[in-house]
Design a protein around this motif. Structure first.
Motif, PDB file in Angstrom:
ATOM      1  N   CYS A   1      -3.247   7.499  19.922  1.00  0.00           N
ATOM      2  CA  CYS A   1      -1.854   7.070  19.981  1.00  0.00           C
ATOM      3  C   CYS A   1      -1.547   6.208  18.758  1.00  0.00           C
ATOM      4  CB  CYS A   1      -1.579   6.282  21.252  1.00  0.00           C
ATOM      5  SG  CYS A   1       0.149   5.781  21.452  1.00  0.00           S
ATOM      6  N   ILE A   2      -0.339   6.368  18.226  1.00  0.00           N
ATOM      7  CA  ILE A   2       0.092   5.558  17.098  1.00  0.00           C
ATOM      8  C   ILE A   2       1.443   4.955  17.426  1.00  0.00           C
ATOM      9  CG2 ILE A   2       1.131   7.521  15.864  1.00  0.00           C
ATOM     10  CD1 ILE A   2       0.116   6.170  13.244  1.00  0.00           C
ATOM     11  N   SER A   3       1.564   3.676  17.200  1.00  0.00           N
ATOM     12  CA  SER A   3       2.810   2.985  17.506  1.00  0.00           C
ATOM     13  C   SER A   3       3.876   3.299  16.463  1.00  0.00           C
ATOM     14  CB  SER A   3       2.553   1.472  17.555  1.00  0.00           C
ATOM     15  OG  SER A   3       1.710   1.145  18.635  1.00  0.00           O
ATOM     16  N   SER A   4       5.086   2.889  16.781  1.00  0.00           N
ATOM     17  CA  SER A   4       6.191   3.042  15.856  1.00  0.00           C
ATOM     18  C   SER A   4       5.894   2.324  14.540  1.00  0.00           C
ATOM     19  CB  SER A   4       7.456   2.456  16.451  1.00  0.00           C
ATOM     20  OG  SER A   4       8.451   2.240  15.474  1.00  0.00           O
ATOM     21  N   ILE A   5       6.399   2.885  13.457  1.00  0.00           N
ATOM     22  CA  ILE A   5       6.216   2.259  12.148  1.00  0.00           C
ATOM     23  C   ILE A   5       6.868   0.885  12.104  1.00  0.00           C
ATOM     24  CG2 ILE A   5       8.289   3.245  11.117  1.00  0.00           C
ATOM     25  CD1 ILE A   5       6.597   3.688   8.554  1.00  0.00           C
ATOM     26  N   PHE A   6       7.771   0.588  13.024  1.00  0.00           N
ATOM     27  CA  PHE A   6       8.441  -0.704  13.062  1.00  0.00           C
ATOM     28  C   PHE A   6       7.656  -1.749  13.845  1.00  0.00           C
ATOM     29  CE2 PHE A   6      11.971   0.837  10.858  1.00  0.00           C
ATOM     30  CZ  PHE A   6      12.321   2.071  11.359  1.00  0.00           C
ATOM     31  N   ALA A   7       6.535  -1.366  14.413  1.00  0.00           N
ATOM     32  CA  ALA A   7       5.692  -2.282  15.173  1.00  0.00           C
ATOM     33  C   ALA A   7       4.466  -2.658  14.355  1.00  0.00           C
ATOM     34  CB  ALA A   7       5.270  -1.644  16.497  1.00  0.00           C
ATOM     35  N   ALA A   8       4.041  -3.888  14.445  1.00  0.00           N
ATOM     36  CA  ALA A   8       2.848  -4.320  13.719  1.00  0.00           C
ATOM     37  C   ALA A   8       1.627  -3.517  14.167  1.00  0.00           C
ATOM     38  CB  ALA A   8       2.622  -5.815  13.940  1.00  0.00           C
ATOM     39  N   ALA A   9       1.634  -3.093  15.419  1.00  0.00           N
ATOM     40  CA  ALA A   9       0.495  -2.336  15.953  1.00  0.00           C
ATOM     41  C   ALA A   9       0.360  -0.969  15.307  1.00  0.00           C
ATOM     42  CB  ALA A   9       0.646  -2.186  17.462  1.00  0.00           C
ATOM     43  N   TYR A  10       1.339  -0.574  14.511  1.00  0.00           N
ATOM     44  CA  TYR A  10       1.284   0.713  13.813  1.00  0.00           C
ATOM     45  C   TYR A  10       0.000   0.848  13.001  1.00  0.00           C
ATOM     46  CZ  TYR A  10       2.153   3.513   9.605  1.00  0.00           C
ATOM     47  OH  TYR A  10       2.039   4.372   8.552  1.00  0.00           O
ATOM     48  N   ARG A  11      -0.477  -0.268  12.473  1.00  0.00           N
ATOM     49  CA  ARG A  11      -1.676  -0.225  11.632  1.00  0.00           C
ATOM     50  C   ARG A  11      -2.963  -0.149  12.453  1.00  0.00           C
ATOM     51  NH1 ARG A  11       2.052  -3.380   9.121  1.00  0.00           N
ATOM     52  NH2 ARG A  11       2.495  -2.901   6.947  1.00  0.00           N
ATOM     53  N   SER A  12      -2.845  -0.171  13.765  1.00  0.00           N
ATOM     54  CA  SER A  12      -4.029  -0.134  14.623  1.00  0.00           C
ATOM     55  C   SER A  12      -3.874   0.934  15.695  1.00  0.00           C
ATOM     56  CB  SER A  12      -4.241  -1.501  15.276  1.00  0.00           C
ATOM     57  OG  SER A  12      -4.399  -2.507  14.293  1.00  0.00           O
ATOM     58  N   PRO A  13      -3.915   2.196  15.300  1.00  0.00           N
ATOM     59  CA  PRO A  13      -3.820   3.246  16.314  1.00  0.00           C
ATOM     60  C   PRO A  13      -5.007   3.194  17.260  1.00  0.00           C
ATOM     61  CG  PRO A  13      -4.439   4.172  14.179  1.00  0.00           C
ATOM     62  CD  PRO A  13      -4.091   2.737  13.948  1.00  0.00           C
ATOM     63  N   THR A  14      -4.822   3.777  18.410  1.00  0.00           N
ATOM     64  CA  THR A  14      -5.884   3.778  19.422  1.00  0.00           C
ATOM     65  C   THR A  14      -6.499   5.170  19.528  1.00  0.00           C
ATOM     66  OG1 THR A  14      -4.337   4.285  21.214  1.00  0.00           O
ATOM     67  CG2 THR A  14      -4.701   1.959  20.700  1.00  0.00           C
ATOM     68  N   TYR A  15      -7.758   5.201  19.927  1.00  0.00           N
ATOM     69  CA  TYR A  15      -8.500   6.450  20.066  1.00  0.00           C
ATOM     70  C   TYR A  15      -9.299   6.444  21.352  1.00  0.00           C
ATOM     71  CZ  TYR A  15      -7.412   7.096  15.129  1.00  0.00           C
ATOM     72  OH  TYR A  15      -6.749   7.246  13.939  1.00  0.00           O
ATOM     73  N   GLY A  16      -9.365   7.627  21.965  1.00  0.00           N
ATOM     74  CA  GLY A  16     -10.275   7.785  23.074  1.00  0.00           C
ATOM     75  C   GLY A  16     -11.705   7.818  22.572  1.00  0.00           C
ATOM     76  N   ASP A  17     -12.639   7.597  23.473  1.00  0.00           N
ATOM     77  CA  ASP A  17     -14.046   7.524  23.062  1.00  0.00           C
ATOM     78  C   ASP A  17     -14.501   8.794  22.351  1.00  0.00           C
ATOM     79  OD1 ASP A  17     -15.146   5.616  25.990  1.00  0.00           O
ATOM     80  OD2 ASP A  17     -14.289   4.976  24.064  1.00  0.00           O
ATOM     81  N   SER A  18     -14.008   9.937  22.801  1.00  0.00           N
ATOM     82  CA  SER A  18     -14.447  11.200  22.209  1.00  0.00           C
ATOM     83  C   SER A  18     -13.902  11.397  20.793  1.00  0.00           C
ATOM     84  CB  SER A  18     -14.019  12.369  23.089  1.00  0.00           C
ATOM     85  OG  SER A  18     -12.603  12.414  23.198  1.00  0.00           O
ATOM     86  N   ALA A  19     -12.870  10.673  20.449  1.00  0.00           N
ATOM     87  CA  ALA A  19     -12.212  10.852  19.147  1.00  0.00           C
ATOM     88  C   ALA A  19     -12.633   9.817  18.109  1.00  0.00           C
ATOM     89  CB  ALA A  19     -10.701  10.798  19.324  1.00  0.00           C
ATOM     90  N   LYS A  20     -13.171   8.721  18.557  1.00  0.00           N
ATOM     91  CA  LYS A  20     -13.508   7.632  17.631  1.00  0.00           C
ATOM     92  C   LYS A  20     -14.492   8.078  16.567  1.00  0.00           C
ATOM     93  CE  LYS A  20     -12.633   3.903  20.929  1.00  0.00           C
ATOM     94  NZ  LYS A  20     -13.235   2.868  21.802  1.00  0.00           N
ATOM     95  N   GLY A  21     -14.145   7.769  15.329  1.00  0.00           N
ATOM     96  CA  GLY A  21     -15.018   8.088  14.215  1.00  0.00           C
ATOM     97  C   GLY A  21     -14.881   9.507  13.683  1.00  0.00           C
ATOM     98  N   ARG A  22     -14.172  10.366  14.404  1.00  0.00           N
ATOM     99  CA  ARG A  22     -14.033  11.762  13.962  1.00  0.00           C
ATOM    100  C   ARG A  22     -12.589  12.173  13.752  1.00  0.00           C
ATOM    101  NH1 ARG A  22     -15.619  15.818  17.336  1.00  0.00           N
ATOM    102  NH2 ARG A  22     -15.083  14.593  19.195  1.00  0.00           N
ATOM    103  N   PHE A  23     -11.688  11.607  14.522  1.00  0.00           N
ATOM    104  CA  PHE A  23     -10.270  11.977  14.450  1.00  0.00           C
ATOM    105  C   PHE A  23      -9.472  10.841  13.827  1.00  0.00           C
ATOM    106  CE2 PHE A  23     -10.377  14.880  18.502  1.00  0.00           C
ATOM    107  CZ  PHE A  23     -11.384  15.629  17.914  1.00  0.00           C
TER     108      PHE A  23
END
Length: 131
Positions: A49-71
């Motif tokens: 998931c990626i937050s809106s570009i207007f949110a500070a959290a935009y720079r910290s997208p989230t990943y499920g465990d299966s996606a971390k490090g690969r996606f």
């Protein structure tokens, strides 16, 4: 009518890469966007998931465990498109991949990345990882 359309799926060998795209009929820049997947016989799973570009959290997208490090998720709001770069693909990544928009959560990704928080969904694109 609010629509999102995924593209970029296909057949790829293990270890290969694909880039999925998500385009929309409405402005995406104010919303958090998620990628989900569903394999046959399994529940829908949050990939990223990626937050809106207007949110500070935009720079910290989230990943499920299966996606971390690969996606890697990214957004190009000039093109009104969200991308999911998938590398080092494995057979267990085989699934239908969906893009979804959360108007309910607004600019921020829900925590956890729960599909029930997303209310505009695409039809999905098939990703098959096989030799």
């Amino acid at each position: 009518q609010l629509q999102v359309v995924e593209s970029g799926g296909g057949l790829v060998q293990p270890g290969g890469s694909l880039r999925l795209s998500c385009a929309a009929s409405f402005r995406l820049d104010v919303y958090a966007i998620g990628w989900f997947r569903q394999a046959p016989g399994k529940e829908r799973e949050g990939v990223s998931c990626i937050s809106s570009i207007f949110a500070a959290a935009y720079r910290s997208p989230t990943y499920g465990d299966s996606a971390k490090g690969r996606f890697a998720i990214s957004r190009d709001d000039d093109q009104n498109t969200i991308y999911l770069q998938m590398n080092s693909l494995k057979p267990e990544d085989t699934a239908v991949y969906y893009c979804a928009v959360t108007r309910r959560a607004g600019p921020l990704c829900p925590d956890p990345n729960d599909a029930r928080e997303f209310d505009v969904w695409g039809q999905g694109t098939q990703v098959t990882v096989s030799s």
